[in-house]
Design a protein around this motif. Sequence first.
Motif, PDB file in Angstrom:
ATOM      1  N   PRO A   1       0.820  -1.210   0.000  1.00  0.00           N
ATOM      2  CA  PRO A   1       0.000   0.000   0.000  1.00  0.00           C
ATOM      3  C   PRO A   1       0.858   1.267   0.000  1.00  0.00           C
ATOM      4  N   ASN A   2       0.438   2.215  -0.811  1.00  0.00           N
ATOM      5  CA  ASN A   2       1.089   3.531  -0.972  1.00  0.00           C
ATOM      6  C   ASN A   2       2.451   3.469  -1.668  1.00  0.00           C
ATOM      7  N   GLU A   3       2.908   2.275  -2.062  1.00  0.00           N
ATOM      8  CA  GLU A   3       4.269   2.163  -2.615  1.00  0.00           C
ATOM      9  C   GLU A   3       4.330   1.545  -4.011  1.00  0.00           C
ATOM     10  N   PHE A   4       3.847   0.304  -4.168  1.00  0.00           N
ATOM     11  CA  PHE A   4       4.002  -0.341  -5.485  1.00  0.00           C
ATOM     12  C   PHE A   4       3.009  -1.475  -5.692  1.00  0.00           C
ATOM     13  N   THR A   5       2.835  -1.839  -6.989  1.00  0.00           N
ATOM     14  CA  THR A   5       2.208  -3.123  -7.329  1.00  0.00           C
ATOM     15  C   THR A   5       3.257  -3.935  -8.075  1.00  0.00           C
ATOM     16  N   ILE A   6       3.204  -5.247  -7.881  1.00  0.00           N
ATOM     17  CA  ILE A   6       4.150  -6.122  -8.573  1.00  0.00           C
ATOM     18  C   ILE A   6       3.406  -7.364  -9.057  1.00  0.00           C
ATOM     19  N   THR A   7       3.747  -7.802 -10.277  1.00  0.00           N
ATOM     20  CA  THR A   7       3.133  -9.031 -10.801  1.00  0.00           C
ATOM     21  C   THR A   7       4.223  -9.978 -11.271  1.00  0.00           C
ATOM     22  N   CYS A   8       3.855 -11.242 -11.288  1.00  0.00           N
ATOM     23  CA  CYS A   8       4.793 -12.251 -11.766  1.00  0.00           C
ATOM     24  C   CYS A   8       3.980 -13.302 -12.515  1.00  0.00           C
ATOM     25  N   TRP A   9       4.555 -13.877 -13.551  1.00  0.00           N
ATOM     26  CA  TRP A   9       3.871 -14.967 -14.276  1.00  0.00           C
ATOM     27  C   TRP A   9       4.870 -16.079 -14.566  1.00  0.00           C
ATOM     28  N   ALA A  10       4.580 -17.241 -14.006  1.00  0.00           N
ATOM     29  CA  ALA A  10       5.345 -18.462 -14.301  1.00  0.00           C
ATOM     30  C   ALA A  10       4.311 -19.588 -14.208  1.00  0.00           C
ATOM     31  N   PRO A  11       3.952 -20.226 -15.337  1.00  0.00           N
ATOM     32  CA  PRO A  11       2.756 -21.082 -15.386  1.00  0.00           C
ATOM     33  C   PRO A  11       2.808 -22.360 -14.553  1.00  0.00           C
ATOM     34  N   GLY A  12       4.005 -22.857 -14.184  1.00  0.00           N
ATOM     35  CA  GLY A  12       4.070 -24.084 -13.378  1.00  0.00           C
ATOM     36  C   GLY A  12       3.559 -23.822 -11.971  1.00  0.00           C
ATOM     37  N   LEU A  13       2.700 -24.703 -11.460  1.00  0.00           N
ATOM     38  CA  LEU A  13       2.089 -24.501 -10.145  1.00  0.00           C
ATOM     39  C   LEU A  13       2.665 -25.460  -9.113  1.00  0.00           C
ATOM     40  N   ASN A  14       2.635 -25.058  -7.851  1.00  0.00           N
ATOM     41  CA  ASN A  14       2.972 -25.988  -6.772  1.00  0.00           C
ATOM     42  C   ASN A  14       1.731 -26.810  -6.418  1.00  0.00           C
ATOM     43  N   GLU A  15       1.855 -27.667  -5.418  1.00  0.00           N
ATOM     44  CA  GLU A  15       0.734 -28.584  -5.128  1.00  0.00           C
ATOM     45  C   GLU A  15      -0.489 -27.854  -4.563  1.00  0.00           C
ATOM     46  N   LYS A  16      -0.330 -26.594  -4.168  1.00  0.00           N
ATOM     47  CA  LYS A  16      -1.477 -25.817  -3.668  1.00  0.00           C
ATOM     48  C   LYS A  16      -2.156 -25.015  -4.784  1.00  0.00           C
ATOM     49  N   GLY A  17      -1.623 -25.094  -6.003  1.00  0.00           N
ATOM     50  CA  GLY A  17      -2.241 -24.376  -7.129  1.00  0.00           C
ATOM     51  C   GLY A  17      -1.744 -22.954  -7.289  1.00  0.00           C
ATOM     52  N   ASN A  18      -0.658 -22.604  -6.609  1.00  0.00           N
ATOM     53  CA  ASN A  18      -0.058 -21.275  -6.759  1.00  0.00           C
ATOM     54  C   ASN A  18       1.237 -21.401  -7.568  1.00  0.00           C
ATOM     55  N   SER A  19       1.604 -20.333  -8.284  1.00  0.00           N
ATOM     56  CA  SER A  19       2.787 -20.397  -9.142  1.00  0.00           C
ATOM     57  C   SER A  19       4.036 -20.775  -8.326  1.00  0.00           C
ATOM     58  N   TYR A  20       4.686 -21.849  -8.748  1.00  0.00           N
ATOM     59  CA  TYR A  20       5.847 -22.360  -8.004  1.00  0.00           C
ATOM     60  C   TYR A  20       6.995 -21.345  -8.017  1.00  0.00           C
ATOM     61  N   LEU A  21       7.335 -20.867  -9.215  1.00  0.00           N
ATOM     62  CA  LEU A  21       8.451 -19.916  -9.302  1.00  0.00           C
ATOM     63  C   LEU A  21       8.009 -18.500  -8.932  1.00  0.00           C
TER      64      LEU A  21
END
Length: 304
Positions: free
Chosen positions: A267-287
């Motif tokens: 908040p008040n500082e930045f937004t950051i995004t990342c895209w790496a299609p491989g997922l971990n076992e919880k369904g979130n991007s591994y890398l």
Amino acid sequence: MIDYQAILDTITNSLKHSAVKGEVASYIPELGKVKDTNFGMFLNLVDGEKYGSGDWDKPFSIQSISKVLTLSRAVPLVGNKIFDRVDVEPSGNPFNHMALLELEKGIPRNPLINSGSIVIADMLLSHLENPKEDFLQYVRDLTNDQSISYNEKVAASESETGFNNYAAANLLKSFDNLENEVEEVLDFYFHQCSIEMTCEQLSNAFYMFANRGKCMRNTAHLTLNQVKRINAIMLTCGFYDEAGEFAFEVGLPGKSGVGGGIAALLPNEFTITCWAPGLNEKGNSYLGMQALELFTTQTKRSIF
Ligand code: DON
């Protein structure tokens, strides 16, 4: 002065060639076609500086990240009544878990799991004349980019295999927590998830959550109180049964999607995004999880 470009480039170079990348989601068949070698990051500082690395300009399926944007569309329209129909507690369970409907009342645990976002979709259907057109225009306005679109192939692919979401929507309907027809609500939901954006576009869309409710074009979409609440929901519920781990490793409010994207912000500082299609076992991007951990550790910038 922090050299953000050097930090993003170093993270990208160190992770892009990792031997272990996680598994690309294939339960939505169209998503399974995406190469696991893609890796991009984008950073917007609230003061206007921008930095990208790797595949930051390639579009990908935002999937569950859209749940934050449908929520932010619904909050000014529906107000606090939203929270009569959806709770705000972390689930500690996977995104598609049926137990997330508290069975006595049919109230999903929060708006960022599938059942909760299906209820938010239902609210948008009840409040908007042309819900799909309106929501897409909202996303285009937030990013100041008219090229953003639904991917009809991805929406159709998910509709063909979306048995779990049909089950959740039917269960919600049986508890009287859907005003519209199951088919209509899910058509909207599958479309919101199918939106494609680049890391830059997604970072632009999330800019208002870092910028006290004002989007890139300086239009106020949310009040400070609404931003506080949405950011709190992202922090506690944005990564399903890995929300604790994301807070522990990264320390930012954020949201993941099974397309391999993550959007996060300070908040008040930045937004950051990342895209790496491989997922971990919880369904979130591994890398993606690793990349953001490296970023907040190296820059020493997190909410904690
Ligand atoms: O409903 C689904 O299963 C997908 N459209 C979205 C799931 C998702 O992105 C969960 N994220 N990590």
